[in-house]
Motif scaffolding. Structure first.
Motif, PDB file in Angstrom:
ATOM      1  N   VAL A   1     -10.695 -60.752  14.405  1.00  0.00           N
ATOM      2  CA  VAL A   1     -11.018 -62.163  14.618  1.00  0.00           C
ATOM      3  C   VAL A   1     -11.980 -62.744  13.579  1.00  0.00           C
ATOM      4  O   VAL A   1     -12.063 -63.969  13.443  1.00  0.00           O
TER       5      VAL A   1
ATOM      6  N   GLU B   1     -15.427 -66.835  20.985  1.00  0.00           N
ATOM      7  CA  GLU B   1     -14.058 -66.349  21.158  1.00  0.00           C
ATOM      8  C   GLU B   1     -14.050 -65.154  22.100  1.00  0.00           C
ATOM      9  O   GLU B   1     -15.074 -64.461  22.257  1.00  0.00           O
TER      10      GLU B   1
ATOM     11  N   SER C   1     -10.415 -77.833  17.046  1.00  0.00           N
ATOM     12  CA  SER C   1     -11.148 -77.027  18.013  1.00  0.00           C
ATOM     13  C   SER C   1     -11.802 -77.908  19.060  1.00  0.00           C
ATOM     14  O   SER C   1     -12.234 -79.026  18.780  1.00  0.00           O
TER      15      SER C   1
ATOM     16  N   LEU D   1     -12.264 -66.649  12.497  1.00  0.00           N
ATOM     17  CA  LEU D   1     -13.438 -67.440  12.871  1.00  0.00           C
ATOM     18  C   LEU D   1     -14.091 -68.065  11.643  1.00  0.00           C
ATOM     19  O   LEU D   1     -14.580 -69.203  11.700  1.00  0.00           O
TER      20      LEU D   1
ATOM     21  N   PRO E   1     -12.192 -70.047  25.595  1.00  0.00           N
ATOM     22  CA  PRO E   1     -12.293 -69.280  24.345  1.00  0.00           C
ATOM     23  C   PRO E   1     -11.873 -70.132  23.152  1.00  0.00           C
ATOM     24  O   PRO E   1     -10.929 -70.921  23.227  1.00  0.00           O
ATOM     25  N   GLY E   2     -12.597 -69.981  22.046  1.00  0.00           N
ATOM     26  CA  GLY E   2     -12.333 -70.767  20.852  1.00  0.00           C
ATOM     27  C   GLY E   2     -13.144 -72.033  20.762  1.00  0.00           C
ATOM     28  O   GLY E   2     -13.076 -72.752  19.758  1.00  0.00           O
TER      29      GLY E   2
END
Length: 335
Positions: A322, A229, A2, A326, A29-30
């Motif tokens: 999600v 996200e 990440s 996550l 995002p992420g």
């Protein structure tokens, strides 16, 4: 791996509003955000002699770390903020009574003849190894240990319609909701109102009782890690929380019954959409299964929570698809 952004604000870098503040960074995002957040007093209440009325300057209370511009976020999308870690940055925290503020005193909006409660400060000792907070009475020798239960009182995005809202206010954009449910392992869903979303967080609490009755929790600076996200094309009308065990909707309004109604209605509509139930069937099911803790009954808007155990719902996937991912990303980040 990440992408990780570590951000510690300088003294002049905090946001005091949702909306109206320039982003401090752009993220994809992420992204994993590792951030420092100051306590609601901006670190100025450090001893029992530091009265809020003397060391703090209204409206500069509840400083927020951010906002962060999320690339690709547009109105009609939803931002998912997953709490990976919330750890007190100091071995102490502060709580107070504040004149004309709190649920059991006269306020500007609940005006009565009696004088306000006295202004008193309590300094709580935090043991980050033993995971305890220690209360020490001011008027006796009593000391009580409570479990450390860190959470963020405030997380939100820029409001809709060009509005700028004080960081003290909870509403549909999130903000100062003050719910103990905003702890590690929770995913908060916020509807995007402006390009980039402009998400901020702050107001760390070492612990807080439901309702935040005196108006002030065990206020602590935090070192926190969140994953941000983006869910495209999915609107979210009011803040929502998903954990491994529960779905929750949060409503903020005055009077308190309107906050209750907002939260309950949003949960009915959420469950109806996710579980293939009509709204009336979801209404009946939730009427018998819902839990209704209060978040705050002291802020400019009150916040109520409507929560239901996933085990009480028909079989279904993650509500937004999600949360499980996550949780796995958070575990990988911790190593």
């Amino acid at each position: 791996m990440s992408e990780v952004l570590t951000y510690t604000p300088g003294d002049g870098d905090y946001a005091w509003t949702f909306g109206g503040a320039a982003p401090v960074a752009r993220i994809r995002p992420g992204t994993v955000l590792a951030v420092y957040t100051e306590d609601c007093f901006a670190g100025r209440v450090r001893s029992v002699n530091d009265l809020v009325s003397e060391v703090c300057e209204f409206p500069f209370l509840n400083p927020q770390t951010g906002p962060f511009y999320v690339e690709g976020a547009e109105p009609g999308d939803t931002l998912a903020v997953h709490f990976v870690d919330i750890e007190p940055a100091r071995d102490w925290a502060a709580s107070t009574t504040v004149p004309l503020f709190g649920a059991l005193t006269s306020t500007h909006q609940t005006a009565t003849l009696q004088p306000p409660l006295p202004e008193v400060v309590w300094i709580w000792d935090l043991d980050r190894v033993a995971r305890t907070c220690t209360f020490r009475a001011r008027d006796s020798d009593v000391a009580v240990e409570l479990p450390l239960d860190p959470m963020h009182g405030t997380v939100g995005v820029a409001p809709a319609n060009l509005e700028v809202r004080s960081a003290l206010v909870p509403d549909a954009h999130g903000g100062n909701m003050d719910t103990p449910e905003m702890r590690v392992g929770a995913t908060c869903y916020l509807g995007v109102n402006v390009e980039g979303a402009l998400v901020s967080l702050g107001d760390g609490h070492a612990r807080q009782g439901e309702g935040e009755t005196c108006g002030v929790a065990v206020e602590a600076a935090m070192n926190s890690v969140v994953i941000v996200e983006l869910i495209k094309g999915r609107p979210t009308p009011w803040p929502r929380i998903e954990t491994d065990t529960h779905l929750m909707s949060l409503g903020s309004a005055r009077p308190l019954e309107d906050a209750f109604r907002v939260a309950q209605l949003d949960l009915v509509q959420w469950v109806s959409a996710e579980c293939g139930l009509s709204e009336l069937d979801a209404y009946q099911l939730l009427s018998q299964a819902v839990e209704s803790p209060l978040a705050n009954v002291v802020d400019t808007n009150y916040t109520a929570v409507a929560k239901v155990r996933k085990a009480h719902l028909p079989p279904r996937a993650d509500a937004y698809g999600v949360h499980a991912a996550l949780r796995a990303q958070a575990a990988a980040h911790r190593g």
